[in-house]
Each structure stands twice: as structure tokens, then as C-alpha cells.
Design a protein around this motif. Structure first.
Motif, PDB file in Angstrom:
ATOM      1  N   ILE A  41      48.545-105.737 -60.381  1.00 55.94           N
ATOM      2  CA  ILE A  41      47.509-106.698 -59.976  1.00 55.94           C
ATOM      3  C   ILE A  41      47.015-107.479 -61.184  1.00 55.94           C
ATOM      4  O   ILE A  41      46.954-108.717 -61.179  1.00 55.94           O
ATOM      5  N   VAL A  42      46.673-106.761 -62.250  1.00 55.26           N
ATOM      6  CA  VAL A  42      46.116-107.402 -63.445  1.00 55.26           C
ATOM      7  C   VAL A  42      47.160-108.276 -64.128  1.00 55.26           C
ATOM      8  O   VAL A  42      46.873-109.399 -64.552  1.00 55.26           O
ATOM      9  N   LEU A  43      48.400-107.773 -64.235  1.00 57.87           N
ATOM     10  CA  LEU A  43      49.457-108.556 -64.875  1.00 57.87           C
ATOM     11  C   LEU A  43      49.732-109.847 -64.104  1.00 57.87           C
ATOM     12  O   LEU A  43      49.844-110.923 -64.697  1.00 57.87           O
ATOM     13  N   ALA A  44      49.856-109.740 -62.791  1.00 65.26           N
ATOM     14  CA  ALA A  44      50.150-110.925 -61.993  1.00 65.26           C
ATOM     15  C   ALA A  44      49.012-111.944 -62.078  1.00 65.26           C
ATOM     16  O   ALA A  44      49.256-113.158 -62.167  1.00 65.26           O
ATOM     17  N   PHE A  45      47.773-111.466 -62.072  1.00 70.92           N
ATOM     18  CA  PHE A  45      46.625-112.370 -62.186  1.00 70.92           C
ATOM     19  C   PHE A  45      46.633-113.083 -63.537  1.00 70.92           C
ATOM     20  O   PHE A  45      46.409-114.298 -63.616  1.00 70.92           O
ATOM     21  N   PHE A  48      45.421-109.669 -70.648  1.00 72.70           N
ATOM     22  CA  PHE A  48      46.630-108.950 -71.021  1.00 72.70           C
ATOM     23  C   PHE A  48      46.280-107.638 -71.730  1.00 72.70           C
ATOM     24  O   PHE A  48      46.943-106.616 -71.511  1.00 72.70           O
ATOM     25  N   ALA A  49      45.251-107.648 -72.558  1.00 71.26           N
ATOM     26  CA  ALA A  49      44.821-106.414 -73.223  1.00 71.26           C
ATOM     27  C   ALA A  49      44.342-105.388 -72.201  1.00 71.26           C
ATOM     28  O   ALA A  49      44.637-104.192 -72.310  1.00 71.26           O
ATOM     29  N   CYS A  50      43.602-105.864 -71.199  1.00 66.47           N
ATOM     30  CA  CYS A  50      43.159-104.977 -70.119  1.00 66.47           C
ATOM     31  C   CYS A  50      44.349-104.411 -69.367  1.00 66.47           C
ATOM     32  O   CYS A  50      44.384-103.221 -69.024  1.00 66.47           O
ATOM     33  N   PHE A  51      45.345-105.260 -69.122  1.00 63.63           N
ATOM     34  CA  PHE A  51      46.562-104.802 -68.456  1.00 63.63           C
ATOM     35  C   PHE A  51      47.252-103.703 -69.249  1.00 63.63           C
ATOM     36  O   PHE A  51      47.725-102.714 -68.673  1.00 63.63           O
ATOM     37  N   MET A  52      47.321-103.843 -70.566  1.00 59.34           N
ATOM     38  CA  MET A  52      47.966-102.819 -71.399  1.00 59.34           C
ATOM     39  C   MET A  52      47.285-101.467 -71.253  1.00 59.34           C
ATOM     40  O   MET A  52      47.944-100.429 -71.109  1.00 59.34           O
ATOM     41  N   VAL A  53      45.964-101.489 -71.275  1.00 59.18           N
ATOM     42  CA  VAL A  53      45.208-100.232 -71.155  1.00 59.18           C
ATOM     43  C   VAL A  53      45.456 -99.599 -69.787  1.00 59.18           C
ATOM     44  O   VAL A  53      45.710 -98.388 -69.675  1.00 59.18           O
ATOM     45  N   ILE A  54      45.389-100.405 -68.728  1.00 59.72           N
ATOM     46  CA  ILE A  54      45.614 -99.898 -67.372  1.00 59.72           C
ATOM     47  C   ILE A  54      47.041 -99.371 -67.214  1.00 59.72           C
ATOM     48  O   ILE A  54      47.269 -98.322 -66.606  1.00 59.72           O
ATOM     49  N   ARG A  71      50.407 -95.607 -65.509  1.00 57.18           N
ATOM     50  CA  ARG A  71      51.849 -95.420 -65.394  1.00 57.18           C
ATOM     51  C   ARG A  71      52.424 -94.383 -66.354  1.00 57.18           C
ATOM     52  O   ARG A  71      53.596 -94.019 -66.220  1.00 57.18           O
ATOM     53  N   HIS A  72      51.594 -93.927 -67.278  1.00 55.89           N
ATOM     54  CA  HIS A  72      52.079 -92.880 -68.176  1.00 55.89           C
ATOM     55  C   HIS A  72      51.210 -91.621 -68.100  1.00 55.89           C
ATOM     56  O   HIS A  72      51.740 -90.525 -67.952  1.00 55.89           O
ATOM     57  N   PHE A  73      49.882 -91.794 -68.131  1.00 57.95           N
ATOM     58  CA  PHE A  73      49.028 -90.606 -68.029  1.00 57.95           C
ATOM     59  C   PHE A  73      48.962 -90.084 -66.591  1.00 57.95           C
ATOM     60  O   PHE A  73      49.337 -88.941 -66.310  1.00 57.95           O
ATOM     61  N   LEU A 129      57.190-100.686 -71.320  1.00 53.20           N
ATOM     62  CA  LEU A 129      56.128-100.537 -72.311  1.00 53.20           C
ATOM     63  C   LEU A 129      56.594-101.068 -73.667  1.00 53.20           C
ATOM     64  O   LEU A 129      55.828-101.721 -74.385  1.00 53.20           O
ATOM     65  N   TRP A 130      57.858-100.790 -74.007  1.00 56.77           N
ATOM     66  CA  TRP A 130      58.410-101.335 -75.239  1.00 56.77           C
ATOM     67  C   TRP A 130      58.405-102.866 -75.195  1.00 56.77           C
ATOM     68  O   TRP A 130      58.095-103.528 -76.190  1.00 56.77           O
ATOM     69  N   SER A 131      58.716-103.449 -74.035  1.00 51.74           N
ATOM     70  CA  SER A 131      58.677-104.902 -73.889  1.00 51.74           C
ATOM     71  C   SER A 131      57.262-105.431 -74.072  1.00 51.74           C
ATOM     72  O   SER A 131      57.058-106.497 -74.667  1.00 51.74           O
TER      73      SER A 131
END
Length: 359
Positions: A243-247, A265-271, A276-278, A318-320
Motif C-alpha cells: 500500500i505504502v509503496l504503491a502510494f 519511501f523511508a516509511c515503506f522501508m520500515v514497514i 515481511r521479515h520480522f 530488500l537488496w533492491s
């Protein structure tokens, strides 16, 4: 000196200046896949109307299976799983294909132009990401609601109780809203694979189709093994970041400044890292810890394998993401996501979109 055949009056010339610029070169698949691409609106619509029309005229005909779940248990107010559910799946794959193409063509693309998108590529990308943002916003909210109806819900920090995923196992019957949510999600992922195959491939086509195949396999396994609570948890863990990435991408395509796009984008990284990992890692841990108590060794480790393949794809992206951040700081510019660009520079759009533009 120009010949008389090429001269235009000022009035005619002014009229020509108001015409839209030619669209970018269209790249699309040929043959049957190209035909399916060109008819993403009218093709499904004909079938959908035929099913609905048949049901309205003959309410007890086979068309009812496409529109409603069968096998209702009045004692528990739930719906048992049934082979008839596949009719529902087919209907909604067609419906999502129609809705996506229609919303992109008649709502999101005109909106992108009004909001300032300057190229056909930006208009098309805005429409694609706008559809993703709309769908996942709805699916995540509904998924969280369904999750909170189950004993596996914990709290808003750690969403899951790992020891409650197998509560009331096996889950062969589901409340109506949960069953609708689960099969709509299943239909959406099948439709996403269909779109990936019929539209022109992107740079990350193999990664995307692998992700969709693994996800669809996990959905099928959760239905066969009667652990849809696990599937619900995976859905909500995956949807929020999209959702955040697409927005953020939509804002980028309409020319919003970096001071707005970069914090998103920074918010997207944290989410992304958290969900998706934790949280997704928490789901893998829950299955590893308890799944062996209910299934054979082969089934248990087979599911773990699928879960880990999906996690490995998440690490690939994530690497991307980190690569994009590095480029952003190295160039002192804004975020530029090149992970899903076309193989060539001209815009790629479904044929029904280009027909609309030419008209």
C-alpha cells in the motif's frame, strides 16, 4: 520553401497544436496472449453478464455456483469447503481482470493526467500502482478484521500468537466474511499471474512470477491442509508494505517533489522490514514449531520450503530497496524505483488502453 500541400492556415495550425502528442510505441505479446491482452475489458464483461443474466432468469441454475458459496451449515453459521468454490474462483478472476482494466483506463489514467503526469509512461505506471494501492488498502483492512476474529490475534505490536494458529484445527468451515476474504485473495493472485503472462514482460518478470507461483501454492496448501489462519496471517503481513509503496510511486509519477516522496519511501522501508521479515519470520517460526505435530514429515518440511522460498524473494527485493537508497544518496536525488521498468524504454500498455488513447 515548403510546398503548397504542406502549408496550413494559422487557424488549422492552432487546431493541430491542441491535439494530443502521439503515444509511445506499443510493445505487447502476439498471438493468443496478445488477443487476451487486447480484450481485458470486453472479454470478461461478456462472460460476467452471461453468468449474472442466467442467474436472474434461472435462480437455481449452475450460474448460482459462480456467485455464491455452497455447503452452508446453519448450525454453526459457517460454510464448509467444497469443490464448488472453484466456480467462485473463476468468476472473480474474470471480475478482477475486468475491474483492473476498467479502473485503470477510465478512472486512474485520466486522474494521472489531471494531476500532472507528463508522459504516457508515467500515466500508465500511475494507473497500475493506483490499482494496487486501492486493492491492497481494501484487502489489508478486511484481512486484519478477519484475523482479529481468530484466537491467533495478539496485539498491534506483534500481531500473532504462535501457539494459536492451530486452534480449532482443522478449519474446514469458515464464517462467510472470512471465506469471502480468503477466496477473493486467491482469485486476485491468480488474476495477477494471468496479467503478468499476457502483458509485455518487465525486467523483474521472473522474480514476480516466481513470487506469485509460490504465493498461490501456499494458498492452495493452506486450503487443502485446513490451516487458513496461517494464510490470513501471511496475507496481512504482505499487503501493508505494498500500500505504502504503491502510494509513494503514484506521487512520484505525477511529479511530487522529493521532500514528499522520500519520507514515504523511508516509511515503506520500515514497514517492509517489520512486516515481511520480522512478522513473516514469526509465521515461519510458528509453523516450524507446531506444524510437525499435525502433518507428516514430508508435508511439514515441504511447507517450510515454500515459506523460505518466499522469504528469500523478499530478501532479494530488500537488496533492491537498499540499492535504490544507495543510488539516492550517491546521486543526491530522489528515489527512483527501477525494479519493474520495461525491458525497453517505450511505454507498455494493454491494448485496450491504447485504443482509448487513440480515440
Amino acid at each position: 520553401m515548403a510546398s503548397s500541400s504542406t502549408k496550413r492556415s494559422p487557424k488549422a495550425q492552432g487546431h493541430l497544436d491542441t491535439l494530443p502528442a502521439p503515444t509511445a510505441v506499443v510493445h505487447r505479446r502476439k498471438g493468443l496472449l496478445g488477443t487476451l491482452d487486447r480484450h481485458q475489458i470486453d472479454g470478461p464483461l461478456v462472460i460476467i453478464l452471461a453468468i449474472i443474466g442466467t442467474y436472474l432468469v434461472f435462480p437455481n441454475s449452475f450460474a448460482k455456483k459462480f456467485l455464491f458459496f455452497q455447503e452452508y451449515d446453519a448450525a454453526t453459521d459457517t460454510y464448509e469447503k467444497s469443490w464448488y468454490d472453484l466456480y467462485f474462483l473463476v468468476f472473480w478472476v474474470l471480475t478482477f481482470t475486468f475491474l483492473r482494466a476498467s479502473v485503470m483506463t477510465y478512472v486512474l489514467m485520466p486522474t494521472a493526467r489531471r494531476l500532472g503526469a507528463t508522459t504516457e509512461r508515467s500515466v500508465l505506471r500511475f494507473a497500475e500502482q493506483g490499482w494496487i494501492c486501492l486493492y491492497y488498502s481494501c484487502s489489508w483492512v478486511l484481512g486484519m478484521y478477519c484475523l482479529q476474529l481468530t484466537p491467533s490475534w495478539n496485539n498491534w505490536l506483534v500481531w500473532f500468537h504462535t501457539d494459536q494458529f492451530f486452534d480449532s484445527y482443522p478449519l474446514t468451515a469458515l464464517p462467510l466474511i472470512t471465506k469471502y476474504y480468503y477466496w477473493l485473495q486467491f482469485s486476485f493472485w491468480i488474476q495477477q499471474m494471468f496479467v503478468l503472462c499476457i502483458e509485455a514482460p518487465r525486467k523483474d518478470f521472473l522474480a514476480m512470477i516466481s513470487h506469485h507461483l509460490v504465493t498461490a501454492s501456499l494458498i492452495i496448501c493452506s486450503l487443502v491442509l485446513n490451516v487458513t489462519t496461517f494464510g490470513n496471517a501471511v496475507f496481512v503481513a504482505m499487503d501493508l508494505a505494498d500500500i505504502v509503496l504503491a502510494f509513494g510511486k503514484c506521487l512520484k509519477y505525477i511529479g511530487m517533489p522529493d521532500m514528499i516522496c522520500d519520507p514515504i519511501f523511508a516509511c515503506f522501508m520500515v514497514i517492509w522490514i517489520y512486516t515481511r521479515h520480522f512478522l513473516y519470520g514469526y509465521i515461519i517460526y510458528a509453523w516450524t514449531l507446531h506444524g510437525g505435530e499435525y502433518y507428516s514429515r514430508i508435508t511439514h518440511w515441504g511447507i517450510i520450503g515454500l515459506l523460505l522460498v518466499l522469504q528469500s524473494l523478499m530478501f532479494f527485493w530488500l537488496w533492491s530497496i537498499f540499492r535504490i537508497v544507495y543510488k539516492m544518496f550517491a546521486s543526491k536525488g530522489g528515489v527512483v524505483d527501477d525494479r519493474s521498468d520495461d525491458d525497453e524504454s517505450p511505454a507498455v500498455a494493454p491494448e485496450h488502453i491504447h485504443k482509448k488513447q487513440r480515440s
